[in-house]
Design a protein around this motif. Structure first.
Motif, PDB file in Angstrom:
ATOM      1  N   UNK A 168       0.831  -1.204   0.000  1.00 48.39           N
ATOM      2  CA  UNK A 168       0.000   0.000   0.000  1.00 48.39           C
ATOM      3  C   UNK A 168       0.867   1.256   0.000  1.00 48.39           C
ATOM      4  N   UNK A 169       1.942   1.224   0.757  1.00 47.89           N
ATOM      5  CA  UNK A 169       2.882   2.344   0.805  1.00 47.89           C
ATOM      6  C   UNK A 169       3.494   2.581  -0.576  1.00 47.89           C
ATOM      7  N   UNK A 170       3.885   1.492  -1.242  1.00 50.07           N
ATOM      8  CA  UNK A 170       4.474   1.602  -2.579  1.00 50.07           C
ATOM      9  C   UNK A 170       3.460   2.124  -3.586  1.00 50.07           C
ATOM     10  N   UNK A 171       2.232   1.647  -3.498  1.00 50.96           N
ATOM     11  CA  UNK A 171       1.188   2.095  -4.429  1.00 50.96           C
ATOM     12  C   UNK A 171       0.876   3.575  -4.246  1.00 50.96           C
ATOM     13  N   UNK A 172       0.825   4.029  -2.994  1.00 51.59           N
ATOM     14  CA  UNK A 172       0.571   5.455  -2.744  1.00 51.59           C
ATOM     15  C   UNK A 172       1.703   6.311  -3.296  1.00 51.59           C
ATOM     16  N   UNK A 173       2.934   5.838  -3.131  1.00 53.77           N
ATOM     17  CA  UNK A 173       4.079   6.592  -3.638  1.00 53.77           C
ATOM     18  C   UNK A 173       4.028   6.708  -5.147  1.00 53.77           C
ATOM     19  N   UNK A 174       3.635   5.627  -5.819  1.00 47.72           N
ATOM     20  CA  UNK A 174       3.580   5.662  -7.281  1.00 47.72           C
ATOM     21  C   UNK A 174       2.425   6.522  -7.768  1.00 47.72           C
ATOM     22  N   UNK A 175       1.283   6.421  -7.097  1.00 47.93           N
ATOM     23  CA  UNK A 175       0.146   7.265  -7.482  1.00 47.93           C
ATOM     24  C   UNK A 175       0.468   8.734  -7.298  1.00 47.93           C
ATOM     25  N   UNK A 176       1.204   9.051  -6.230  1.00 49.42           N
ATOM     26  CA  UNK A 176       1.585  10.434  -5.984  1.00 49.42           C
ATOM     27  C   UNK A 176       2.507  10.972  -7.055  1.00 49.42           C
ATOM     28  N   UNK A 177       3.441  10.136  -7.540  1.00 51.39           N
ATOM     29  CA  UNK A 177       4.367  10.586  -8.576  1.00 51.39           C
ATOM     30  C   UNK A 177       3.663  10.785  -9.901  1.00 51.39           C
ATOM     31  N   UNK A 178       2.584  10.015 -10.148  1.00 53.28           N
ATOM     32  CA  UNK A 178       1.835  10.162 -11.389  1.00 53.28           C
ATOM     33  C   UNK A 178       0.963  11.406 -11.375  1.00 53.28           C
ATOM     34  N   UNK A 179       0.474  11.789 -10.179  1.00 50.98           N
ATOM     35  CA  UNK A 179      -0.380  12.967 -10.075  1.00 50.98           C
ATOM     36  C   UNK A 179       0.419  14.260 -10.049  1.00 50.98           C
ATOM     37  N   UNK A 180       1.691  14.159  -9.630  1.00 52.14           N
ATOM     38  CA  UNK A 180       2.517  15.352  -9.479  1.00 52.14           C
ATOM     39  C   UNK A 180       2.607  16.206 -10.717  1.00 52.14           C
ATOM     40  N   UNK A 181       3.004  15.663 -11.890  1.00 57.28           N
ATOM     41  CA  UNK A 181       3.124  16.471 -13.088  1.00 57.28           C
ATOM     42  C   UNK A 181       1.830  17.142 -13.500  1.00 57.28           C
ATOM     43  N   UNK A 182       0.671  16.457 -13.297  1.00 53.55           N
ATOM     44  CA  UNK A 182      -0.601  17.056 -13.672  1.00 53.55           C
ATOM     45  C   UNK A 182      -0.899  18.277 -12.823  1.00 53.55           C
ATOM     46  N   UNK A 183      -0.594  18.195 -11.515  1.00 52.10           N
ATOM     47  CA  UNK A 183      -0.831  19.326 -10.634  1.00 52.10           C
ATOM     48  C   UNK A 183       0.048  20.492 -11.041  1.00 52.10           C
ATOM     49  N   UNK A 184       1.283  20.178 -11.375  1.00 50.20           N
ATOM     50  CA  UNK A 184       2.219  21.226 -11.771  1.00 50.20           C
ATOM     51  C   UNK A 184       1.736  21.940 -13.024  1.00 50.20           C
ATOM     52  N   UNK A 185       1.265  21.178 -14.021  1.00 51.99           N
ATOM     53  CA  UNK A 185       0.784  21.794 -15.252  1.00 51.99           C
ATOM     54  C   UNK A 185      -0.448  22.651 -14.985  1.00 51.99           C
ATOM     55  N   UNK A 186      -1.331  22.193 -14.083  1.00 52.37           N
ATOM     56  CA  UNK A 186      -2.529  22.949 -13.764  1.00 52.37           C
ATOM     57  C   UNK A 186      -2.165  24.283 -13.101  1.00 52.37           C
ATOM     58  N   UNK A 187      -1.180  24.192 -12.160  1.00 52.59           N
ATOM     59  CA  UNK A 187      -0.788  25.423 -11.474  1.00 52.59           C
ATOM     60  C   UNK A 187      -0.142  26.414 -12.435  1.00 52.59           C
ATOM     61  N   UNK A 188       0.647  25.896 -13.379  1.00 57.02           N
ATOM     62  CA  UNK A 188       1.258  26.788 -14.345  1.00 57.02           C
ATOM     63  C   UNK A 188       0.212  27.460 -15.225  1.00 57.02           C
ATOM     64  N   UNK A 189      -0.812  26.680 -15.619  1.00 57.94           N
ATOM     65  CA  UNK A 189      -1.860  27.210 -16.462  1.00 57.94           C
ATOM     66  C   UNK A 189      -2.691  28.250 -15.710  1.00 57.94           C
ATOM     67  N   UNK A 190      -2.974  28.013 -14.425  1.00 61.27           N
ATOM     68  CA  UNK A 190      -3.806  28.921 -13.645  1.00 61.27           C
ATOM     69  C   UNK A 190      -3.101  30.236 -13.373  1.00 61.27           C
TER      70      UNK A 190
END
Length: 206
Positions: free
Chosen positions: A181-203
């Motif tokens: 579960x710890x490994x899965x959360x870490x991987x999900x977090x790394x996949x969501x990171x770039x999307x958040x960054x792009x959204x913040x840049x766009x906003x």
């Protein structure tokens, strides 16, 4: 992999082998262990359950019984399991060292997923913890059971195999569930990171 009935299929023959060997000798003990394995197989067949664990268990019992019969000593029944534990324990340790922890490889393979988790340091660490738990389990089994084997303590060897089977397996499973579960959360977090960054840049753009 065989679930609760898989544990039963591998434990009952040992529970029968040890006392029958003490009371009646090697040959009746081996026949009794094989008979129990057959009963488990027929029981699963009657319940229309998966036969793979029971068939594997029966083959394992037959193989161990053959070793004991060839050696002429009931303790030979445990030889395969002892050395299997050592080989698997070493393989698990090596997989951690080369950063391919086997729990991660097997887990992702069972679920039909790729091995991209290896690019995530936290995911690799989580799967390494789970793999280390199993490595400790198998190496501990080897160390204790090999010592008893060399002491010719057949009865103690049988009961120790059971004692180091279910309890340690349950503990390793709990560690594995937490680590995966710890490994899965870490991987999900790394996949969501770039999307958040792009959204913040766009906003931030006017």
């Amino acid at each position: 992999m065989g679930g609760f009935t898989g544990l039963v299929a591998t434990t009952l023959p040992v529970l029968v082998l040890v006392p029958v060997n003490s009371a009646y000798g090697l040959q009746p003990a081996l026949l009794a262990a094989l008979a129990v394995a057959v009963v488990v197989l027929l029981w699963r067949l009657a319940r229309k359950e998966s036969l793979q664990p029971a068939i594997s268990g029966f083959i394992g019992v037959a193989f161990c019984a053959a070793i004991a019969w060839f050696m002429g000593d009931a303790k030979g029944y445990f030889v395969y399991g002892i050395w299997y534990s050592l080989i698997l324990g070493i393989a698990l340790v090596v997989s951690i060292v080369v950063r391919w922890p086997l729990v991660g490889v097997i887990w992702r393979g069972i679920n039909g997923e790729d091995q991209r988790w290896r690019t995530n340091r936290e995911a690799v660490r989580g799967y390494s913890i789970a793999t280390a738990a199993w490595a400790v389990l198998f190496l501990a089994r080897f160390a204790v059971q090999q010592w008893l084997y060399l002491q010719d303590s057949t009865e103690a060897l049988g009961y120790t195999r059971i004692a180091m089977g279910w309890p340690l397996t349950i503990l390793a499973v709990l560690v594995t569930v937490w680590a995966v579960r710890k490994a899965n959360r870490a991987e999900e977090g790394s996949q969501e990171g770039p999307e958040v960054t792009r959204y913040e840049q766009f906003s931030d753009q006017p």
